[in-house]
Design a protein around this motif. Structure first.
Motif, PDB file in Angstrom:
ATOM      1  N   ARG A   5      -9.906   2.239  -6.584  1.00 33.46           N
ATOM      2  CA  ARG A   5      -8.650   1.978  -7.273  1.00 33.46           C
ATOM      3  C   ARG A   5      -7.546   1.835  -6.238  1.00 33.46           C
ATOM      4  NH1 ARG A   5      -6.657   6.373 -11.498  1.00 33.46           N
ATOM      5  NH2 ARG A   5      -6.232   7.533  -9.600  1.00 33.46           N
ATOM      6  N   ALA A   6      -6.745   0.783  -6.387  1.00 36.34           N
ATOM      7  CA  ALA A   6      -5.567   0.660  -5.538  1.00 36.34           C
ATOM      8  C   ALA A   6      -4.592   1.760  -5.939  1.00 36.34           C
ATOM      9  CB  ALA A   6      -4.933  -0.712  -5.731  1.00 36.34           C
ATOM     10  N   GLN A   7      -4.083   2.489  -4.953  1.00 39.20           N
ATOM     11  CA  GLN A   7      -3.363   3.713  -5.269  1.00 39.20           C
ATOM     12  C   GLN A   7      -1.853   3.508  -5.372  1.00 39.20           C
ATOM     13  OE1 GLN A   7      -5.004   6.005  -6.360  1.00 39.20           O
ATOM     14  NE2 GLN A   7      -6.992   5.313  -5.677  1.00 39.20           N
ATOM     15  N   SER A 202       4.875 -10.798  -8.637  1.00 36.66           N
ATOM     16  CA  SER A 202       4.742  -9.961  -7.447  1.00 36.66           C
ATOM     17  C   SER A 202       4.075 -10.760  -6.341  1.00 36.66           C
ATOM     18  CB  SER A 202       3.930  -8.702  -7.759  1.00 36.66           C
ATOM     19  OG  SER A 202       2.651  -9.047  -8.264  1.00 36.66           O
ATOM     20  N   GLY A 203       4.311 -10.331  -5.100  1.00 36.73           N
ATOM     21  CA  GLY A 203       3.700 -11.023  -3.980  1.00 36.73           C
ATOM     22  C   GLY A 203       3.604 -10.141  -2.756  1.00 36.73           C
ATOM     23  N   SER A 204       2.697 -10.505  -1.823  1.00 39.93           N
ATOM     24  CA  SER A 204       2.492  -9.767  -0.576  1.00 39.93           C
ATOM     25  C   SER A 204       2.212 -10.758   0.542  1.00 39.93           C
ATOM     26  CB  SER A 204       1.309  -8.801  -0.696  1.00 39.93           C
ATOM     27  OG  SER A 204       1.514  -7.840  -1.704  1.00 39.93           O
ATOM     28  N   ASN A 264      -2.378  -1.959  -9.463  1.00 41.79           N
ATOM     29  CA  ASN A 264      -1.759  -2.981  -8.635  1.00 41.79           C
ATOM     30  C   ASN A 264      -2.647  -3.261  -7.437  1.00 41.79           C
ATOM     31  OD1 ASN A 264       1.231  -3.289  -9.780  1.00 41.79           O
ATOM     32  ND2 ASN A 264       0.662  -1.135  -9.893  1.00 41.79           N
ATOM     33  N   GLY A 265      -2.257  -4.223  -6.609  1.00 37.67           N
ATOM     34  CA  GLY A 265      -3.091  -4.624  -5.493  1.00 37.67           C
ATOM     35  C   GLY A 265      -4.057  -5.715  -5.918  1.00 37.67           C
ATOM     36  N   GLY A 266      -5.096  -5.955  -5.104  1.00 32.36           N
ATOM     37  CA  GLY A 266      -6.008  -7.048  -5.391  1.00 32.36           C
ATOM     38  C   GLY A 266      -5.249  -8.360  -5.440  1.00 32.36           C
ATOM     39  N   LYS A 267      -5.635  -9.249  -6.340  1.00 39.28           N
ATOM     40  CA  LYS A 267      -4.952 -10.542  -6.441  1.00 39.28           C
ATOM     41  C   LYS A 267      -3.526 -10.399  -6.972  1.00 39.28           C
ATOM     42  CE  LYS A 267      -6.410 -11.845 -11.147  1.00 39.28           C
ATOM     43  NZ  LYS A 267      -7.076 -12.892 -11.959  1.00 39.28           N
ATOM     44  N   LEU A 271       0.770  -3.850  -3.579  1.00 45.65           N
ATOM     45  CA  LEU A 271      -0.056  -2.645  -3.615  1.00 45.65           C
ATOM     46  C   LEU A 271       0.778  -1.374  -3.600  1.00 45.65           C
ATOM     47  CD1 LEU A 271      -2.872  -1.251  -3.307  1.00 45.65           C
ATOM     48  CD2 LEU A 271      -2.541  -1.455  -0.829  1.00 45.65           C
ATOM     49  N   GLN A 272       1.822  -1.326  -2.755  1.00 43.60           N
ATOM     50  CA  GLN A 272       2.586  -0.102  -2.597  1.00 43.60           C
ATOM     51  C   GLN A 272       3.876  -0.084  -3.414  1.00 43.60           C
ATOM     52  OE1 GLN A 272      -0.313   1.589  -0.320  1.00 43.60           O
ATOM     53  NE2 GLN A 272       1.545   2.567  -1.003  1.00 43.60           N
TER      54      GLN A 272
END
Length: 557
Positions: A5-7, A202-204, A264-267, A271-272
């Motif tokens: 799991r994305a934390q 959202s984006g990273s 959250n996270g993944g595609k 994530l944070q």
């Protein structure tokens, strides 16, 4: 395969789903009639419908205040939220009294065409429409992520896409924009219909923990409808019933069992900064009589497609708040559906059929001033289909020097235990943390360490200090010690399936918050996690301390 799991570590808003420590009501332009002022303040307190110890929801508070304004001289209310002395949130409601003509004209962009209060689109005769617009821009850096050993610690992790962070320094930027509409309208004198619809982009970009690929993603966040009604008896007793359904956020207490109802996270990226909180589906029925609240709910969490366990949670939660500063609660959870698996050296069990018995208590005789506070929570887990007995419990003790010392410090110590499985018995004993988490001051235990060891088979000691150098700034230093309950750790990080010892490591960290204005907040942290010799022996290769830095700017309108 163990569940990955994305934390979540940084909630989109520090106040949402925080424990409410205090409520204050002020009139910005009080009338010369003191009796009228007192009646209006009481109307707001009653209409707000939430009390000390409740989980605070800004959307619910806004709706309740809109109902309280209806048919009164109160034209406008502003919610100002600040951190409470013991980790919750302190709320001040600032009310504005207007003339009868202003009341008749209503408020909002659609009424007068002015944008001085852009978030309110329409507010007249009990019908209330507001816009939600918020966003975060974040920088995050890691030095020697995953103890400089990403290959063994991320082996088989479906969230890895390309190159993960590892030895040396790496960093990335991420963020999101959350926009939506929320409305309420009266159906009768005491019953109102409400709902909300919103979306998040959202984006990273950069070297994130699991990937170096740039991502952007849009998805629906809130999509719910509800009906609320109630009133006050001639003797002053308050009764409220609220029913809602759809995509929305939900949590219980401080997130010991239920907090992260979305991933959250993944595609999805981000994530944070962790923008998504709404479950795929929440069915919620709440009833309150004075200081007694009963709620029944069904949750289908919004999990990442890569790790979707198809878990559904049914629950009943009862909370009682006594005037002698004791808050007590009982909760029962049942899992009728899940594909999540538990592992032992000889068997694989299903989460399906899990039963959770939970109790909570808090004693804080002076919630807004200096004094001692104590709290505790415990959970016992059984299963309908096989022999299971897992447990978790926590106890916290602290003292707040609120307004009695420079920087108003609050010092506390918390111990928490989450059982692991004993391979010498036929019974399964590893605790399932379900949706535990939220942030580093609740049940994300260690800013870095939590990414490796979640809230199972874990014993933790947390020493924490809260400092308020100014009214608008807060410092939260923490020091953690981590120990495993059992050396058999199947179901956790595969690199630590069998641990060569109990002591896992330590983490000091420091969080800084600056509340620049009611609509603008800056937050940052620095954390250093030192793996123990046990961790080094278990991994089988040299390890380095994991250091992380982060800061974000949050704006809301």
């Amino acid at each position: 395969m163990p569940a990955y799991r994305a934390q979540a570590q940084t909630p989109a808003g520090f106040d949402d789903l925080s424990r409410l420590e205090s409520v204050d009501v002020k009139i910005e332009n009080p009338s010369s009639d003191e009796a009228l002022n007192r009646r209006l303040i009481d109307r707001i307190r009653v209409g707000l419908g939430i009390f000390r110890g409740d989980v605070f929801s800004r959307s619910t508070a806004e709706f309740n205040l809109a109902r309280a304004r209806r048919g009164s001289p109160i034209a406008k209310t502003l919610i100002v939220a600040t951190p409470g002395p013991t980790g919750g949130v302190a709320i001040t409601i600032i009310a504005t009294i207007e003339s009868d003509q202003t009341q008749a004209d209503g408020r909002g962009v659609f009424n007068h065409g002015k944008t001085r209060d852009l978030s309110v689109l329409y507010d007249k005769n009990g019908t209330y429409l507001r816009m939600r617009l918020e966003g975060i821009g974040m920088y995050y850096g890691n030095d020697n992520a995953w103890y400089a050993n990403p290959d063994p610690l991320l082996a088989g992790n479906p969230l890895v896409n390309g190159k993960p962070a590892g030895s040396g320094y790496s960093n990335w930027v991420e963020g999101f924009v959350h926009a939506g509409l929320y409305a309420m309208t009266p159906l009768s004198e005491n019953v109102s219909l409400y709902g909300g619809l919103s979306g998040i982009f959202s984006g990273s970009n950069g070297q994130e923990l699991f990937t170096s690929k740039t991502r952007g993603y849009f998805g629906v966040e809130d999509a719910f409808v509800g009906i609320v009604g109630g009133g006050v008896s001639s003797t002053g007793d308050r009764f409220v019933v609220n029913a809602s359904a759809g995509r929305q956020r939900f949590g219980v207490a401080d997130g010991f069992l239920i907090a992260n109802t979305a991933s959250n996270g993944g595609k999805r990226g981000a994530l944070q900064s962790n923008p998504r909180w709404s479950a795929d589906e929440l069915l919620l029925l709440q009833a309150r009589y004075n200081n007694v609240k009963l709620e029944a709910f069904s949750i289908d969490p919004d999990e990442l497609p890569e790790v979707d366990s198809k878990t559904k949670i049914h629950g009943i939660n009862l909370e009682i708040r006594r005037p002698n500063a004791i808050d007590a609660a009982l909760m029962f959870l049942h899992i009728p559906q899940s594909e999540f698996k538990y592992y032992t050296p000889t068997d694989v069990f299903s989460r399906k059929g899990l039963q959770v018995y939970n109790g909570r208590i808090r004693w804080q005789p002076n919630p807004t001033g200096a004094g001692l506070f104590l709290s505790g929570e415990a959970a016992l887990e059984r299963n309908d289909h096989y022999d299971m007995r897992a447990y978790a419990w926590t106890a916290e003790m602290g003292y707040s020097f609120a307004n009695s010392m420079t920087w108003t410090p609050t010092i506390s110590y918390r111990y928490a235990a989450f059982s692991g499985d004993d391979p010498s018995t036929q019974r399964f004993e590893r605790f399932d943390p379900l949706l535990s988490g939220d942030n580093g001051e609740r049940w994300v235990q260690g800013i870095n360490h939590y990414k490796i060891f979640q809230n199972s088979n874990l014993l933790t000691h947390r020493f924490q200090l809260r400092l308020r150098p100014t009214q608008s700034t807060e410092l939260v230093p923490q020091f953690w010690f981590f120990t495993a309950d059992r050396t058999t750790n199947l179901g956790g990080n595969p690199a630590f399936s069998y641990i060569k010892g109990r002591y896992l490591g330590a983490e000091p960290n420091l969080t800084f918050k600056w509340f620049i204005s009611p609509k603008l907040m800056l937050q940052g942290h620095v954390a250093a996690t030192f793996p123990s010799t046990t961790a080094k022996k278990t991994i089988g290769t040299p390890t380095d301390p994991w250091i992380s830095t982060m800061f974000f700017l949050r704006a809301s309108f």
